[in-house]
Design an enzyme around this catalytic site. Structure first.
Site, short mmCIF file in Angstrom:
data_model
loop_
_atom_site.label_atom_id
_atom_site.label_comp_id
_atom_site.label_asym_id
_atom_site.label_seq_id
_atom_site.Cartn_x
_atom_site.Cartn_y
_atom_site.Cartn_z
N HIS A 70 27.58 -15.07 83.88
CA HIS A 70 26.81 -14.52 82.26
C HIS A 70 25.77 -13.78 82.61
O HIS A 70 25.02 -13.18 83.93
CB HIS A 70 25.87 -16.09 81.08
N ASP A 72 23.09 -12.86 80.25
CA ASP A 72 21.71 -13.01 79.92
C ASP A 72 20.45 -13.81 81.05
O ASP A 72 21.21 -14.36 82.13
CB ASP A 72 21.51 -13.57 78.83
N ASP A 102 21.19 -16.16 89.56
CA ASP A 102 21.52 -16.17 88.56
C ASP A 102 21.41 -15.77 86.57
O ASP A 102 21.06 -15.12 86.31
CB ASP A 102 20.77 -17.39 87.43
N GLU A 134 24.14 -17.42 78.10
CA GLU A 134 24.18 -18.44 78.03
C GLU A 134 23.14 -19.33 78.47
O GLU A 134 23.69 -20.68 77.10
CB GLU A 134 24.79 -18.55 79.29
N GLU A 135 21.79 -18.38 77.69
CA GLU A 135 20.80 -19.71 78.64
C GLU A 135 20.27 -19.82 77.07
O GLU A 135 19.24 -20.51 76.94
CB GLU A 135 20.10 -18.83 78.97
N GLU A 163 27.77 -20.15 88.75
CA GLU A 163 26.35 -20.29 89.30
C GLU A 163 26.09 -21.02 90.19
O GLU A 163 27.11 -21.23 91.08
CB GLU A 163 26.60 -21.29 87.54
N HIS A 357 15.61 -18.87 87.44
CA HIS A 357 14.66 -19.42 86.24
C HIS A 357 13.25 -19.04 86.93
O HIS A 357 12.20 -19.39 86.13
CB HIS A 357 14.46 -20.34 85.55
ZN LIG Z 1 22.76 -19.89 84.42
#
Ligand SMILES: [Zn+2]
Length: 383
Positions: A70, A72, A102, A134-135, A163, A357
């Site tokens: 992903h 994003d 990520d 995705e998030e 991931e 994150h």
């Molecule tokens: Zn991810």
């Protein structure tokens, strides 16, 4: 490896926070893939500002392996960074920047390998999928897969979702269904009204009912559930409402989620809730205040990833990583969507979820090197 860092630098510099457009990154990736000889398609969202990329390298025979990432990233608001989050900083064997782990690091490896895949005489294709949102509920992958399935073309056999698992072979995770519920009640002087039509009292009844459903989930846990805890969980994470102690509340809003072990649990929760709202909660509120409402909106519904003992994706990831021990994780991915589309997924990639994150997110360069090595071995699997 130099090429990976060059691509990763470009990817990190696109501030593709989930709420923002992703087309600049998409254009860059499409150009790069097309220049490598890939057949490239894009699938736009309804605003036209975000898109998923689906590239095919090698024979268009179906089957083969899909590498999925992903594009994003989560926001950096309120986080203390000692590096610019949207510029790659390489320092002491690590690459710092939002999304390095990520999961732009994995994407950079896949893109850097595209010319190698194209130059190999592949018997089965390699696909590269880059998704958005995705998030925020996996909207990009859902839309892309719906279109691919609808087209009736032969699909990839296996999807490796890169991931950050530190190359652990993840074979299952729970789903994550997220909601916001708003209850509309009536504002009156507190002395004038029975509690029934006040939104906070109604919210309390709704949440108490969720609690009783959470207890039922414990009973419903499958005997062979691989998860800890083994059952579906329900959580109310925020609540707000009301203006003063002596006024009945006109509104109460709360965010809640279900993490289902099996999709049937989520369906069960919804069925029971709908019945409770229609037959008990709303009638008692409307007896006091006919305009009372209970409005639940979906923030995202991401399906779980069910363990499949015969999965060719898991076999492949075990061979490539030499990692025999399958694992389950507590975070959600797009794997359930691939599974639903009939493509066997496995979640396995560079970096650690504990870095995701966070402020000063980084990936160890050694993880990227290992990822390149594994993708090189993948060529051998497909020729
Ligand atoms: Zn991810």
């Amino acid at each position: 490896m130099e090429r990976v860092l060059e691509i990763l630098g470009r990817l990190v510099a696109f501030p593709t926070v989930s709420t923002e457009p992703s087309l600049d990154l998409v254009d860059y990736a499409v150009d790069l893939l097309a220049a490598s000889g890939a057949e490239v398609e894009t699938f736009h969202d309804s605003t036209g500002e975000k898109a998923s990329v689906f590239a095919t390298i090698g024979p268009d025979t179906g089957g083969g392996v899909l590498l999925s990432g992903h594009t994003d990233v989560v926001p950096t608001d309120g986080q203390e960074w000692s590096h610019d989050p949207f510029a790659l900083t390489v320092e002491s064997g690590r690459g710092f920047g939002r999304g390095t782990t990520d999961m732009k690091g994995f994407i950079a490896c896949a893109l850097a390998m595209a010319p190698t895949f194209a130059a190999a005489d592949l018997a089965r294709p390699v696909h590269i999928a880059l998704t958005y949102d995705e998030e925020e509920g996996c909207h990009g992958a859902r839309r892309m897969l719906t279109e691919l399935v609808r087209s009736g073309r032969p699909l990839p056999q296996v999807a490796i979702i890169g991931e950050p698992t530190d190359f652990g072979v993840v074979v299952a995770h729970k789903g994550c269904y997220e909601y916001t519920t708003e209850i509309v009640g009536v504002e009156r002087h507190a002395s004038m009204s029975a509690a029934g039509a006040g939104a906070i009292h109604a919210a309390a009844r709704f949440i108490t009912f969720l609690d009783s459903l959470a207890d039922e989930m414990v009973e419903r846990a499958p005997a062979d559930s691989p998860f800890d805890p083994p059952h579906t969980t329900i959580n109310v994470g925020t609540i707000s409402g009301g203006v003063a102690r002596n006024i009945t509340a006109g509104s109460a809003v709360f965010d809640w989620e279900i993490r289902p072990v099996v999709a049937a649990d989520a369906a069960y929760v919804h069925r029971r809730l709908e019945q409770f709202v229609a037959e008990e909660l709303l009638p008692s509120m409307r007896a006091e205040f006919p305009e009372a409402q209970v409005i639940t909106t979906v923030a995202g519904e991401v399906d779980g990833f069910r363990r499949d003992p015969g999965s060719p994706a898991v076999d492949l990831a075990r061979r490539l990583t030499g990692n025999p021990e399958p694992m389950v994780v507590s975070f959600g991915t797009e794997a359930g969507l691939y599974q639903e589309a009939g493509i066997a997924p496995v979640v396995c990639g560079p970096g650690s979820i504990s870095q995701a994150h966070k402020p000063d997110e980084f990936i160890e360069l050694s993880q990227l090197e290992r990822c390149l090595g594994l993708l090189g071995e993948l060529v051998g699997e497909l020729t």
